[in-house]
Design a protein around this motif. Sequence first.
Motif, PDB file in Angstrom:
ATOM      1  N   ARG A   1      15.773 -14.906  -5.192  1.00 26.33           N
ATOM      2  CA  ARG A   1      16.389 -14.406  -3.963  1.00 26.33           C
ATOM      3  C   ARG A   1      16.706 -12.927  -4.076  1.00 26.33           C
ATOM      4  O   ARG A   1      16.437 -12.140  -3.157  1.00 26.33           O
ATOM      5  N   GLN A   2      17.264 -12.511  -5.183  1.00 29.18           N
ATOM      6  CA  GLN A   2      17.572 -11.102  -5.371  1.00 29.18           C
ATOM      7  C   GLN A   2      16.302 -10.265  -5.397  1.00 29.18           C
ATOM      8  O   GLN A   2      16.264  -9.149  -4.854  1.00 29.18           O
ATOM      9  N   THR A   3      15.243 -10.832  -6.028  1.00 30.95           N
ATOM     10  CA  THR A   3      13.981 -10.094  -6.088  1.00 30.95           C
ATOM     11  C   THR A   3      13.381  -9.914  -4.698  1.00 30.95           C
ATOM     12  O   THR A   3      12.916  -8.827  -4.332  1.00 30.95           O
ATOM     13  N   THR A   4      13.378 -11.006  -3.910  1.00 29.16           N
ATOM     14  CA  THR A   4      12.806 -10.905  -2.565  1.00 29.16           C
ATOM     15  C   THR A   4      13.623  -9.970  -1.677  1.00 29.16           C
ATOM     16  O   THR A   4      13.074  -9.279  -0.809  1.00 29.16           O
ATOM     17  N   ALA A   5      14.942  -9.935  -1.869  1.00 27.92           N
ATOM     18  CA  ALA A   5      15.767  -8.997  -1.096  1.00 27.92           C
ATOM     19  C   ALA A   5      15.398  -7.559  -1.427  1.00 27.92           C
ATOM     20  O   ALA A   5      15.325  -6.693  -0.546  1.00 27.92           O
ATOM     21  N   ALA A   6      15.144  -7.292  -2.714  1.00 30.92           N
ATOM     22  CA  ALA A   6      14.750  -5.938  -3.108  1.00 30.92           C
ATOM     23  C   ALA A   6      13.389  -5.585  -2.534  1.00 30.92           C
ATOM     24  O   ALA A   6      13.158  -4.441  -2.092  1.00 30.92           O
ATOM     25  N   LEU A   7      12.462  -6.558  -2.490  1.00 26.26           N
ATOM     26  CA  LEU A   7      11.149  -6.287  -1.903  1.00 26.26           C
ATOM     27  C   LEU A   7      11.247  -6.056  -0.400  1.00 26.26           C
ATOM     28  O   LEU A   7      10.535  -5.223   0.175  1.00 26.26           O
ATOM     29  N   GLY A   8      12.146  -6.817   0.269  1.00 23.58           N
ATOM     30  CA  GLY A   8      12.283  -6.671   1.712  1.00 23.58           C
ATOM     31  C   GLY A   8      12.842  -5.323   2.121  1.00 23.58           C
ATOM     32  O   GLY A   8      12.655  -4.886   3.265  1.00 23.58           O
ATOM     33  N   SER A   9      13.546  -4.650   1.230  1.00 25.09           N
ATOM     34  CA  SER A   9      14.106  -3.338   1.575  1.00 25.09           C
ATOM     35  C   SER A   9      13.042  -2.262   1.647  1.00 25.09           C
ATOM     36  O   SER A   9      13.303  -1.157   2.120  1.00 25.09           O
ATOM     37  N   ASP A  10      11.822  -2.572   1.170  1.00 27.08           N
ATOM     38  CA  ASP A  10      10.750  -1.570   1.199  1.00 27.08           C
ATOM     39  C   ASP A  10       9.488  -2.235   1.727  1.00 27.08           C
ATOM     40  O   ASP A  10       8.528  -2.485   1.006  1.00 27.08           O
ATOM     41  N   THR A  11       9.481  -2.551   3.012  1.00 25.55           N
ATOM     42  CA  THR A  11       8.335  -3.256   3.606  1.00 25.55           C
ATOM     43  C   THR A  11       7.101  -2.370   3.702  1.00 25.55           C
ATOM     44  O   THR A  11       5.978  -2.886   3.709  1.00 25.55           O
ATOM     45  N   ALA A  12       7.299  -1.069   3.782  1.00 26.87           N
ATOM     46  CA  ALA A  12       6.135  -0.185   3.878  1.00 26.87           C
ATOM     47  C   ALA A  12       5.280  -0.295   2.620  1.00 26.87           C
ATOM     48  O   ALA A  12       4.043  -0.397   2.687  1.00 26.87           O
ATOM     49  N   SER A  13       5.944  -0.268   1.460  1.00 27.52           N
ATOM     50  CA  SER A  13       5.195  -0.388   0.213  1.00 27.52           C
ATOM     51  C   SER A  13       4.538  -1.756   0.116  1.00 27.52           C
ATOM     52  O   SER A  13       3.401  -1.893  -0.365  1.00 27.52           O
ATOM     53  N   LEU A  14       5.256  -2.820   0.586  1.00 26.78           N
ATOM     54  CA  LEU A  14       4.686  -4.154   0.547  1.00 26.78           C
ATOM     55  C   LEU A  14       3.456  -4.250   1.439  1.00 26.78           C
ATOM     56  O   LEU A  14       2.443  -4.860   1.080  1.00 26.78           O
ATOM     57  N   THR A  15       3.515  -3.636   2.618  1.00 28.12           N
ATOM     58  CA  THR A  15       2.364  -3.654   3.527  1.00 28.12           C
ATOM     59  C   THR A  15       1.177  -2.927   2.899  1.00 28.12           C
ATOM     60  O   THR A  15       0.025  -3.384   2.977  1.00 28.12           O
ATOM     61  N   ALA A  16       1.465  -1.792   2.251  1.00 27.95           N
ATOM     62  CA  ALA A  16       0.382  -1.055   1.585  1.00 27.95           C
ATOM     63  C   ALA A  16      -0.234  -1.901   0.471  1.00 27.95           C
ATOM     64  O   ALA A  16      -1.460  -1.898   0.265  1.00 27.95           O
ATOM     65  N   ALA A  17       0.617  -2.629  -0.239  1.00 28.38           N
ATOM     66  CA  ALA A  17       0.098  -3.480  -1.302  1.00 28.38           C
ATOM     67  C   ALA A  17      -0.779  -4.593  -0.737  1.00 28.38           C
ATOM     68  O   ALA A  17      -1.827  -4.923  -1.310  1.00 28.38           O
ATOM     69  N   LEU A  18      -0.363  -5.183   0.410  1.00 32.10           N
ATOM     70  CA  LEU A  18      -1.177  -6.226   1.024  1.00 32.10           C
ATOM     71  C   LEU A  18      -2.510  -5.676   1.524  1.00 32.10           C
ATOM     72  O   LEU A  18      -3.526  -6.379   1.523  1.00 32.10           O
ATOM     73  N   ASP A  19      -2.510  -4.402   1.980  1.00 31.29           N
ATOM     74  CA  ASP A  19      -3.771  -3.781   2.397  1.00 31.29           C
ATOM     75  C   ASP A  19      -4.751  -3.687   1.228  1.00 31.29           C
ATOM     76  O   ASP A  19      -5.975  -3.759   1.421  1.00 31.29           O
ATOM     77  N   ASN A  20      -4.207  -3.507   0.041  1.00 30.12           N
ATOM     78  CA  ASN A  20      -5.082  -3.366  -1.133  1.00 30.12           C
ATOM     79  C   ASN A  20      -5.494  -4.704  -1.727  1.00 30.12           C
ATOM     80  O   ASN A  20      -6.366  -4.750  -2.607  1.00 30.12           O
ATOM     81  N   VAL A  21      -4.861  -5.813  -1.274  1.00 24.21           N
ATOM     82  CA  VAL A  21      -5.170  -7.114  -1.856  1.00 24.21           C
ATOM     83  C   VAL A  21      -6.618  -7.525  -1.634  1.00 24.21           C
ATOM     84  O   VAL A  21      -7.283  -7.992  -2.572  1.00 24.21           O
ATOM     85  N   PRO A  22      -7.213  -7.394  -0.408  1.00 20.29           N
ATOM     86  CA  PRO A  22      -8.601  -7.831  -0.233  1.00 20.29           C
ATOM     87  C   PRO A  22      -9.558  -7.140  -1.188  1.00 20.29           C
ATOM     88  O   PRO A  22     -10.431  -7.781  -1.791  1.00 20.29           O
ATOM     89  N   GLY A  23      -9.412  -5.803  -1.323  1.00 19.55           N
ATOM     90  CA  GLY A  23     -10.300  -5.100  -2.244  1.00 19.55           C
ATOM     91  C   GLY A  23     -10.114  -5.560  -3.678  1.00 19.55           C
ATOM     92  O   GLY A  23     -11.091  -5.703  -4.436  1.00 19.55           O
ATOM     93  N   ALA A  24      -8.845  -5.799  -4.040  1.00 24.16           N
ATOM     94  CA  ALA A  24      -8.587  -6.270  -5.400  1.00 24.16           C
ATOM     95  C   ALA A  24      -9.187  -7.650  -5.615  1.00 24.16           C
ATOM     96  O   ALA A  24      -9.758  -7.943  -6.687  1.00 24.16           O
ATOM     97  N   LEU A  25      -9.062  -8.527  -4.609  1.00 18.51           N
ATOM     98  CA  LEU A  25      -9.643  -9.860  -4.739  1.00 18.51           C
ATOM     99  C   LEU A  25     -11.164  -9.801  -4.815  1.00 18.51           C
ATOM    100  O   LEU A  25     -11.791 -10.569  -5.555  1.00 18.51           O
ATOM    101  N   GLN A  26     -11.771  -8.884  -4.046  1.00 18.81           N
ATOM    102  CA  GLN A  26     -13.224  -8.738  -4.114  1.00 18.81           C
ATOM    103  C   GLN A  26     -13.659  -8.275  -5.505  1.00 18.81           C
ATOM    104  O   GLN A  26     -14.629  -8.768  -6.075  1.00 18.81           O
TER     105      GLN A  26
END
Length: 464
Positions: free
Chosen positions: A234-259
């Motif tokens: 819970r504490q970890t997810t709260a810390a991640l939620g405070s920086d959604t921009a970085s999380l969105t950027a990371a999700l953008d890079n997920v498809p390329g990483a999976l490929q």
Amino acid sequence: MYIPAIPSAARHPYRAPRRLALAALVLVAAALAWVLLRDPPHRYRVVFQNAGQLVKGDVVRIGGTPVGTVKSVDLSDDDQAQVDVTVSGDYGPLHEGTTATIRAEGLTGVASRYVDLSPASQTRPKLDDGGLIRSDKTTSIVEIDQLFNTLEPKTRKGLQGFIQGSADWYAGREPAANASTKEIPKTLATLSALAGEITSDSATFEQFLTETGDAMGAIADHRDQLTQLVSNTRQTTAALGSDTASLTAALDNVPGALQSGSDMFVALRPAIKDLQHLTDVTKPATKDLQRFLRELTPVLQEATPTFGQLRKMFAQPGGANDLLDALRELPTLGRLTDKAFPNAEKALKDSTPVFSFARPYVPDLVSWVKSFGGASATYDANGHYTRAVPVFNAFTYLEDGTGPRLTPRPAGERGTNPTLTSGNLRRCPGAATPAPSDGSAPFVDDGDLAAPDCNAAQRVRATG
């Protein structure tokens, strides 16, 4: 005049029973040929950790097709479930590496179970009839009550905290969550491609799932630590939620990483067989590795203080007080020895003849020092004095049956002693002591230590 047609059976009443008998004979012959010509069924013993409510008569399937039945369920010698099954000749014999899993027929019955076989490659050796499929190649069914038993109060509390934390995380961030959700189809498509690559080798993937199940069992043994981990999520997810921009950027890079990961797995696929071969070859060599590491641990613990002392020896705080500082001074010492050592070498070489000549006289020198010290070491109130023994040769030392005694010499023989001589000025090295029986003294040499002016006859003689 109209004459109605007479049925054939009526005109020939004996033909119908004959045809029925002929048809029955053909059916019996076909059944007998099927029984005699088909391959006989194969029987195997399959060992599970538990039988999972299997009973005699349950179905054995391969790829969903019934191929045999369960003949009996007993206990093995190590108290596991031994299930005897048959496999029809059309699907046998099985080969080494075949795996078996107990599965549920569906939700219609609580105890509806069947054995699902996954045959190994036909290039591997065949299993004999009555052969054994060991428990490391089988998987028992997980009952629903086993799953519920893992949800202890502490675990349920952790899951509730996780769900509530997720709700708090998304509260007020719905647009950002929607933007992230739009990327999910692209991610799922990439994951589907990855899954297709993984499942293209079903046998390897099934083995991976089996080993993953064993790993999950090990994780279940540490469920208390896992529950604590969920509570901290819970504490970890709260810390991640405070920086959604970085999380969105990371999700953008997920498809390329999976490929990239998919391409990597494709490239690694040819190495799997080599890795399996390496594992099989190294298994005998590594069976004692665990015991070796367990015995090595106390050795390393005892060696820790020693390495600490070695560190101080090489890197002691301060200057000119450790081995590293000494090594820094070695160049200066080397420059000095470049001059000193050649001179010392020349001096030693020049002094070798002198020491070689003096070496044989060491016994004489030691004898003189010993005798002189013994004669001049005594002292009294007036100071040191020297002890001297005059030799008059007035008595003879004899030993007979009455014991040792001194016997007076005749008057004409007194004062004469053949062992006392003068003019001994050409003694050889070692002549100051009585000659030993091995003839090693006096020393006479014809080489570098030769003394041409010495006389071996001039030596001290033992008195009788």
